[in-house]
Design an enzyme around this catalytic site. Sequence first.
Site, mmCIF file in Angstrom:
data_model
loop_
_atom_site.group_PDB
_atom_site.id
_atom_site.type_symbol
_atom_site.label_atom_id
_atom_site.label_comp_id
_atom_site.label_asym_id
_atom_site.label_seq_id
_atom_site.Cartn_x
_atom_site.Cartn_y
_atom_site.Cartn_z
ATOM 1 N N TRP A 164 13.860 -6.136 21.028
ATOM 2 C CA TRP A 164 13.375 -7.000 22.105
ATOM 3 C C TRP A 164 14.430 -7.000 23.201
ATOM 4 O O TRP A 164 15.605 -7.262 22.952
ATOM 5 C CB TRP A 164 13.153 -8.405 21.555
ATOM 6 C CG TRP A 164 12.673 -9.417 22.543
ATOM 7 C CD1 TRP A 164 11.678 -9.263 23.460
ATOM 8 C CD2 TRP A 164 13.168 -10.757 22.695
ATOM 9 N NE1 TRP A 164 11.524 -10.424 24.183
ATOM 10 C CE2 TRP A 164 12.415 -11.347 23.741
ATOM 11 C CE3 TRP A 164 14.147 -11.498 22.056
ATOM 12 C CZ2 TRP A 164 12.638 -12.669 24.151
ATOM 13 C CZ3 TRP A 164 14.366 -12.802 22.463
ATOM 14 C CH2 TRP A 164 13.612 -13.379 23.502
ATOM 15 N N ASP A 186 15.926 -12.569 13.328
ATOM 16 C CA ASP A 186 15.034 -13.123 14.335
ATOM 17 C C ASP A 186 13.650 -13.212 13.692
ATOM 18 O O ASP A 186 13.017 -12.202 13.412
ATOM 19 C CB ASP A 186 15.006 -12.225 15.571
ATOM 20 C CG ASP A 186 14.246 -12.853 16.737
ATOM 21 O OD1 ASP A 186 13.537 -13.856 16.504
ATOM 22 O OD2 ASP A 186 14.348 -12.346 17.863
ATOM 23 N N LYS A 239 4.500 -18.513 18.608
ATOM 24 C CA LYS A 239 3.375 -17.641 18.277
ATOM 25 C C LYS A 239 2.491 -18.240 17.198
ATOM 26 O O LYS A 239 1.282 -18.382 17.367
ATOM 27 C CB LYS A 239 3.874 -16.266 17.819
ATOM 28 C CG LYS A 239 4.266 -15.339 18.949
ATOM 29 C CD LYS A 239 5.588 -15.717 19.576
ATOM 30 C CE LYS A 239 5.981 -14.740 20.686
ATOM 31 N NZ LYS A 239 7.251 -15.146 21.330
#
Length: 397
Positions: A130, A211, A246
């Site tokens: 990312w 993460d 999310k």
Amino acid sequence: MWKTVQPAPPDSILGLTDAFRKDQNPNKVNLGVGVYKDENNKTPVLRCVKAAEEELLETEASKSYLPISGDPAYAAAVQQLILGEGSSVIADKRAATVQAPGGTGALRVGGDLIYKFNPQARLWVSSPTWANHNGIFAAAGFEIKQYGYYNPESRDLDFDLLMHDLHNVPAGDVVVLHACCHNPSGVDLSNDQWQQLAKLAAETGWIPFLDFAYQGFGDGVNEDRFAVEQFAAAGVDCYVASSFSKNFGLYNERTGAITVITPSADEASVAMSHLKTVVRTNYSNPPAHGGLVASLILNSSELHTIWLEELAGMRDRIKDMRRALVQGLVAQGVDGDFSFIERQRGMFSFSGWSDDVVARLRKDDSIYVVGGGRINLAGLTTSNIEYVCAAVARAMK
């Protein structure tokens, strides 16, 4: 003071979204931004979230500050979610969790904490990763290094290269890992590979920093925490940045947490004391609403059941769109084997589309894709899938 300062470059993904909003083409499709969309191309408010907010509205008696570490019930719920209710880490009090403003805030708090006591450490990210990982940890002070991860030829994980690179990472350095639904590739490690990696971390002494932004978007809430469980069982110092953007749809509530897992309860207590000092000098204490909503849902058997059903619906829709994209490309006669898209997990995929194809898609058909060909499968719907596949076929001729 700004007369001699050059403007900062726009964020590549958010800048793409700005361009998409200005596009007047009624058929435009945004496959760039990392936000879940439903079949109506909307980012929904989950039913369980609405119900929790109604309860919170009725019972909330104060808008006073949360503690520096956040709501204790929220922290306990986060630990059970990422470690499992029967976790020995929880029973032995080997984890310290503080509420953070989103997954990004959690990453930065963890980075600041490590750098405070280990400023000579380098921080390793996967190639690719990312994009914001680089910015977050560089801003915390780290020198950023890369380890091998994705093989663009096989369009799969290069596990041998990954193990080779991480075997040579010095003790005390930090390795950032995507616990599931790797962003941007969609390519994850198998359970056996995670076990090998946790063993390697224990042997070499580097610090795992997971993460965990997409729990529940891979195979399920319990299945997706396998990596966290392996590092916790290895008895090493470990960091987990989790996010409810999310899987709860709480994007604008900035609801996340950083959890430090240690070999003993005493060490966890020390870690918590320093986590608080990092938070105090950064944002003082976290925003309340999203964390209170998530805590209500996770601590209510009824709302928790509804959440799992809604999360499964999001996960299944993404899988359906993966399958539809592969079938649509085949139907359009596009050369190549795109079956790898179905094997990937989560919202993202390295499509294999070149930057030239990406540019043509945007120019000719108002289909917006991040450079490098990363696509968000949640941007596809049954209404636009045929349009997208036909456009890809033209762009790849």
